[in-house]
Design a protein around this motif. Structure first.
Motif, short mmCIF file in Angstrom:
data_model
loop_
_atom_site.label_atom_id
_atom_site.label_comp_id
_atom_site.label_asym_id
_atom_site.label_seq_id
_atom_site.Cartn_x
_atom_site.Cartn_y
_atom_site.Cartn_z
N LEU A 19 15.94 -13.96 25.04
CA LEU A 19 15.03 -13.86 24.79
C LEU A 19 14.25 -13.67 23.35
N LEU A 20 14.31 -15.10 22.60
CA LEU A 20 12.64 -14.33 20.95
C LEU A 20 11.93 -13.65 22.03
N MET A 21 11.96 -12.25 21.63
CA MET A 21 10.39 -11.54 22.40
C MET A 21 9.56 -10.62 21.12
N GLY A 22 8.95 -11.41 21.11
CA GLY A 22 8.14 -11.07 20.26
C GLY A 22 7.09 -10.33 20.46
N ARG A 23 5.74 -11.11 20.46
CA ARG A 23 4.77 -10.48 21.08
C ARG A 23 4.69 -9.99 22.73
N THR A 24 5.53 -11.51 23.29
CA THR A 24 5.74 -11.19 24.73
C THR A 24 6.31 -9.87 25.40
N ASP A 25 5.37 -9.33 26.21
CA ASP A 25 5.73 -8.11 27.02
C ASP A 25 6.07 -8.13 28.03
N GLY A 26 7.74 -8.72 27.92
CA GLY A 26 8.53 -8.28 29.15
C GLY A 26 8.43 -6.68 29.34
N ASP A 86 8.27 -17.07 20.99
CA ASP A 86 7.88 -16.66 21.34
C ASP A 86 8.45 -16.64 23.16
N GLY A 87 9.42 -15.75 23.87
CA GLY A 87 9.82 -15.34 25.06
C GLY A 87 10.76 -16.56 25.74
N LYS A 88 11.18 -17.88 24.03
CA LYS A 88 12.24 -19.19 23.99
C LYS A 88 13.59 -17.95 23.57
N ALA A 89 14.51 -18.68 25.08
CA ALA A 89 16.40 -18.37 23.88
C ALA A 89 16.83 -19.36 22.98
N ALA A 90 16.62 -18.45 21.95
CA ALA A 90 17.49 -19.46 20.96
C ALA A 90 18.00 -20.93 21.12
N SER A 91 19.03 -20.78 22.26
CA SER A 91 19.64 -22.52 22.55
C SER A 91 18.37 -23.49 22.53
N MET A 92 16.68 -22.74 22.70
CA MET A 92 16.42 -23.72 23.03
C MET A 92 15.31 -24.71 22.06
N ILE A 93 15.41 -23.69 20.77
CA ILE A 93 15.25 -24.32 19.55
C ILE A 93 15.99 -24.90 18.52
N ASP A 94 15.42 -25.64 18.20
CA ASP A 94 16.18 -26.55 17.06
C ASP A 94 16.88 -25.99 16.08
N PRO A 95 18.65 -25.83 15.88
CA PRO A 95 19.30 -24.75 15.42
C PRO A 95 18.98 -24.89 13.43
N ASP A 96 18.95 -26.40 13.27
CA ASP A 96 18.76 -26.11 12.05
C ASP A 96 17.10 -25.43 11.14
#
Length: 189
Positions: A19-26, A86-96
């Motif tokens: 996941l893109l974990m920036g501020r996500t406190d995993g 934040d907290g999402k997988a890269a595959s969930m974000i528009d690739p462009d």
């Protein structure tokens, strides 16, 4: 002046990797904490600092217990804030959109997220406040890349060539007041 050793250790594996974990406190895994502690065993440091997020702080506290050092917490060593991503997988974000971010994270920050230059400014402030003693910082991949940019002058494209897996260790020698004269003395992945 002989400079001082600055060791940058990426946190261990989080409980939910990928996941893109920036501020996500995993939460970190026990194996991730153990991997960081094992990396730090051979380091001779006088100061220990960790990002305030659990995946760094837990490793820093474990290292501190083993080394008999207090672990200072400094939120300036946090990962880039990925905003809406934040907290999402890269595959969930528009690739462009994601591609534009990776190509130029300052001009194309995540929606409601942090720009690259903001991350660089806060990591620079944290570096400038370091005492010139052997120091270990448990941080995130983005903060480590920002430190390499500040201390070694690597540009953004060069920074993505560094493989910084979980528990990766960068060892640098820093001469206060002379950031362009910093040397990488060791690189462990």
């Amino acid at each position: 002046m002989s400079g001082f050793a600055l060791h940058l250790l990426r946190h261990g594996a989080p409980a939910t990797p990928g996941l893109l974990m920036g501020r996500t406190d995993g939460a970190p895994t026990a194996n991730g904490i153990a991997a960081c502690a094992a990396r730090a065993e051979v380091l001779a440091v006088e100061r220990l600092i960790a990002s305030d997020l659990r995946r760094c702080r837990a490793a820093g506290e474990a290292i501190g217990r083993a080394a008999g050092l207090p672990c200072a917490v400094d939120p300036r060593w946090r990962e880039l804030d990925f905003g809406d991503w934040d907290g999402k997988a890269a595959s969930m974000i528009d690739p462009d959109t994601l591609g534009r971010f990776w190509n130029d994270p300052d001009a194309n920050p995540p929606p409601r997220g942090e720009s690259w230059s903001t991350l660089v400014r806060r990591v620079a402030a944290a570096i400038n406040d370091l005492a010139p003693v052997p120091t270990l910082v448990v941080a995130h991949g983005g903060a480590m890349r920002a430190a390499l940019h500040i201390l070694c002058g690597f540009d953004q494209r060069q920074l993505w060539t560094f493989d910084l897996p979980y528990a990766a260790l960068l060892s640098l020698r820093v001469w206060p007041g002379e950031p362009a004269n910093t040397q990488i003395t060791g690189l462990c992945t």
